[in-house]
Design a protein around this motif. Structure first.
Motif, PDB file in Angstrom:
ATOM      1  N   ILE A  84      13.236   0.940  -7.033  1.00  0.00           N
ATOM      2  CA  ILE A  84      11.814   0.626  -6.816  1.00  0.00           C
ATOM      3  C   ILE A  84      11.358   1.049  -5.427  1.00  0.00           C
ATOM      4  N   HIS A  85      12.111   0.674  -4.408  1.00  0.00           N
ATOM      5  CA  HIS A  85      11.672   0.922  -3.032  1.00  0.00           C
ATOM      6  C   HIS A  85      11.782   2.397  -2.662  1.00  0.00           C
ATOM      7  N   SER A  86      12.848   3.055  -3.085  1.00  0.00           N
ATOM      8  CA  SER A  86      12.970   4.482  -2.763  1.00  0.00           C
ATOM      9  C   SER A  86      11.865   5.275  -3.449  1.00  0.00           C
ATOM     10  N   ALA A  87      11.474   4.842  -4.646  1.00  0.00           N
ATOM     11  CA  ALA A  87      10.382   5.537  -5.342  1.00  0.00           C
ATOM     12  C   ALA A  87       9.118   5.546  -4.502  1.00  0.00           C
ATOM     13  N   VAL A  88       8.781   4.401  -3.947  1.00  0.00           N
ATOM     14  CA  VAL A  88       7.547   4.289  -3.154  1.00  0.00           C
ATOM     15  C   VAL A  88       7.681   5.049  -1.840  1.00  0.00           C
ATOM     16  N   HIS A  89       8.804   4.875  -1.155  1.00  0.00           N
ATOM     17  CA  HIS A  89       8.968   5.540   0.144  1.00  0.00           C
ATOM     18  C   HIS A  89       8.989   7.058   0.006  1.00  0.00           C
ATOM     19  N   MET A  90       9.460   7.559  -1.106  1.00  0.00           N
ATOM     20  CA  MET A  90       9.490   9.008  -1.322  1.00  0.00           C
ATOM     21  C   MET A  90       8.092   9.571  -1.569  1.00  0.00           C
ATOM     22  N   ALA A  91       7.208   8.763  -2.153  1.00  0.00           N
ATOM     23  CA  ALA A  91       5.907   9.279  -2.598  1.00  0.00           C
ATOM     24  C   ALA A  91       4.754   8.961  -1.670  1.00  0.00           C
ATOM     25  N   ARG A  92       4.860   7.866  -0.919  1.00  0.00           N
ATOM     26  CA  ARG A  92       3.719   7.394  -0.133  1.00  0.00           C
ATOM     27  C   ARG A  92       4.090   7.288   1.341  1.00  0.00           C
ATOM     28  N   GLU A  93       3.725   8.288   2.111  1.00  0.00           N
ATOM     29  CA  GLU A  93       4.049   8.264   3.543  1.00  0.00           C
ATOM     30  C   GLU A  93       3.297   7.152   4.264  1.00  0.00           C
ATOM     31  N   ASP A  94       2.171   6.702   3.689  1.00  0.00           N
ATOM     32  CA  ASP A  94       1.403   5.639   4.318  1.00  0.00           C
ATOM     33  C   ASP A  94       1.951   4.255   3.967  1.00  0.00           C
ATOM     34  N   ALA A  95       2.799   4.176   2.950  1.00  0.00           N
ATOM     35  CA  ALA A  95       3.339   2.885   2.514  1.00  0.00           C
ATOM     36  C   ALA A  95       4.653   2.626   3.239  1.00  0.00           C
ATOM     37  N   HIS A  96       4.560   2.318   4.518  1.00  0.00           N
ATOM     38  CA  HIS A  96       5.764   2.103   5.319  1.00  0.00           C
ATOM     39  C   HIS A  96       6.516   0.858   4.878  1.00  0.00           C
ATOM     40  N   CYS A  97       5.789  -0.158   4.428  1.00  0.00           N
ATOM     41  CA  CYS A  97       6.418  -1.398   3.992  1.00  0.00           C
ATOM     42  C   CYS A  97       6.139  -1.630   2.516  1.00  0.00           C
ATOM     43  N   VAL A  98       7.166  -2.091   1.798  1.00  0.00           N
ATOM     44  CA  VAL A  98       7.064  -2.377   0.367  1.00  0.00           C
ATOM     45  C   VAL A  98       7.630  -3.774   0.129  1.00  0.00           C
ATOM     46  N   ILE A  99       6.852  -4.625  -0.533  1.00  0.00           N
ATOM     47  CA  ILE A  99       7.282  -5.990  -0.833  1.00  0.00           C
ATOM     48  C   ILE A  99       7.247  -6.202  -2.339  1.00  0.00           C
ATOM     49  N   HIS A 100       8.341  -6.699  -2.879  1.00  0.00           N
ATOM     50  CA  HIS A 100       8.439  -6.941  -4.327  1.00  0.00           C
ATOM     51  C   HIS A 100       8.860  -8.391  -4.572  1.00  0.00           C
ATOM     52  N   THR A 101       8.147  -9.085  -5.457  1.00  0.00           N
ATOM     53  CA  THR A 101       8.430 -10.501  -5.717  1.00  0.00           C
ATOM     54  C   THR A 101       8.493 -10.793  -7.210  1.00  0.00           C
ATOM     55  N   HIS A 102       9.148 -11.928  -7.522  1.00  0.00           N
ATOM     56  CA  HIS A 102       9.223 -12.470  -8.876  1.00  0.00           C
ATOM     57  C   HIS A 102       8.652 -13.891  -8.873  1.00  0.00           C
ATOM     58  N   LEU A 152       1.749   3.502  -9.401  1.00  0.00           N
ATOM     59  CA  LEU A 152       1.204   2.988  -8.142  1.00  0.00           C
ATOM     60  C   LEU A 152       0.022   3.826  -7.675  1.00  0.00           C
ATOM     61  N   GLY A 153       0.126   5.149  -7.780  1.00  0.00           N
ATOM     62  CA  GLY A 153      -0.948   6.011  -7.300  1.00  0.00           C
ATOM     63  C   GLY A 153      -1.228   5.750  -5.829  1.00  0.00           C
ATOM     64  N   ASP A 154      -2.515   5.621  -5.490  1.00  0.00           N
ATOM     65  CA  ASP A 154      -2.879   5.340  -4.098  1.00  0.00           C
ATOM     66  C   ASP A 154      -3.318   3.888  -3.919  1.00  0.00           C
ATOM     67  N   ASN A 155      -2.905   3.017  -4.824  1.00  0.00           N
ATOM     68  CA  ASN A 155      -3.284   1.604  -4.761  1.00  0.00           C
ATOM     69  C   ASN A 155      -2.506   0.845  -3.695  1.00  0.00           C
ATOM     70  N   ILE A 156      -3.003  -0.344  -3.359  1.00  0.00           N
ATOM     71  CA  ILE A 156      -2.319  -1.194  -2.376  1.00  0.00           C
ATOM     72  C   ILE A 156      -1.333  -2.142  -3.043  1.00  0.00           C
ATOM     73  N   ALA A 157      -1.359  -2.203  -4.370  1.00  0.00           N
ATOM     74  CA  ALA A 157      -0.478  -3.119  -5.085  1.00  0.00           C
ATOM     75  C   ALA A 157      -0.174  -2.570  -6.468  1.00  0.00           C
ATOM     76  N   LEU A 158       0.905  -3.090  -7.033  1.00  0.00           N
ATOM     77  CA  LEU A 158       1.336  -2.683  -8.370  1.00  0.00           C
ATOM     78  C   LEU A 158       1.792  -3.924  -9.114  1.00  0.00           C
TER      79      LEU A 158
END
Length: 243
Positions: A84-102, A152-158
């Motif tokens: 999950i996290h590598s997917a976002v970091h590879m695609a979104r240079e502006d998404a320096h931080c990624v938070i995932h919760t359950h 995710l596209g260019d959204n702030i959340a998924l």
């Protein structure tokens, strides 16, 4: 001015401790990451697998590259978290931080056909700013990364359907603030659903939701102020996250 690795370690460890305090943790599962500065393929800090959120310190965090190699640290990571996290970091240079919760409210909304509804001022912040990713099972398959990126596209959340929530931000402060209010919007929706049998629940009209979302966008610089307030609170309770 770009944050140093030491500062990123401190803030990411703080985000784990705060998440535990807020009830966001799922034993040793779920994960937060932040991209490290530097050229070339992204490297990011993430939690070592097996730690509860309330025990994570800055020095415990490990550095992983997008090929799955631990380049700094003596611990393993959660494989699904890496996907999950590598997917976002590879695609979104502006998404320096990624938070995932359950969280309970997040997973409840992730189970709804209509997703997040614009029921309240808080949920209006996310009007047309949330993507949806269909459930594919536990995210062990690296081929899912491309589909996560598209969702995710260019959204702030998924919203990971039948799964949970994900937020992104240029800083840890940004991603944490987005998750805090995304989770709050889900709490509101869960509470409203419980009252729906007794009273009518209404959504904010689209034109008004778009206007309110613009108002929130204009105040996003305040996230840094809120983050400093969170750090002061955490320092009063337990500053050991800095170790």
């Amino acid at each position: 001015m770009m944050a140093t690795e030491a500062e990123l370690r401190r803030d990411l460890a703080a985000s784990y401790r705060l998440a535990a305090m807020l009830g966001w943790e799922d034993t040793i599962y779920t994960h937060f990451s932040v991209r490290l500065p530097g050229e070339g393929e992204p490297r990011f800090l993430i939690n070592p697998f097996g730690y509860m959120f309330d025990e994570i310190r800055a020095s415990d965090l490990i550095v992983v590259d997008v090929n799955g190699k631990v380049v700094d640290g003596d611990a393993k990571y959660n494989p699904a978290g890496f996907t999950i996290h590598s997917a976002v970091h590879m695609a979104r240079e502006d998404a320096h931080c990624v938070i995932h919760t359950h969280t309970l409210p997040g997973m409840a909304v992730a189970a709804c056909d209509k997703g997040l509804l614009t029921l309240n001022q808080i949920s209006a912040e996310f009007y047309n700013r949330v993507g949806y990713h269909p459930y594919e099972g536990v995210a062990f398959n690296l081929e899912e990364r491309e589909r996560i990126q598209q969702s995710l596209g260019d959204n702030i959340a998924l919203i990971l359907q039948s799964h949970g929530l994900l937020s992104v931000g240029e800083t840890i402060a940004d991603a944490f603030q987005v998750m805090y209010y995304l989770n709050k919007a889900c709490e509101i929706q869960l509470a409203a659903a419980q009252m729906a049998a007794l009273t009518q629940v209404s959504e904010i009209p689209e034109s008004l939701a778009q206007y309110v979302c613009g108002q929130f966008k204009a105040t996003e610089s305040e996230r840094q102020m809120v983050w400093q307030a969170w750090l002061r609170k955490l320092d009063r309770i337990d500053p050991s996250y800095k170790d």
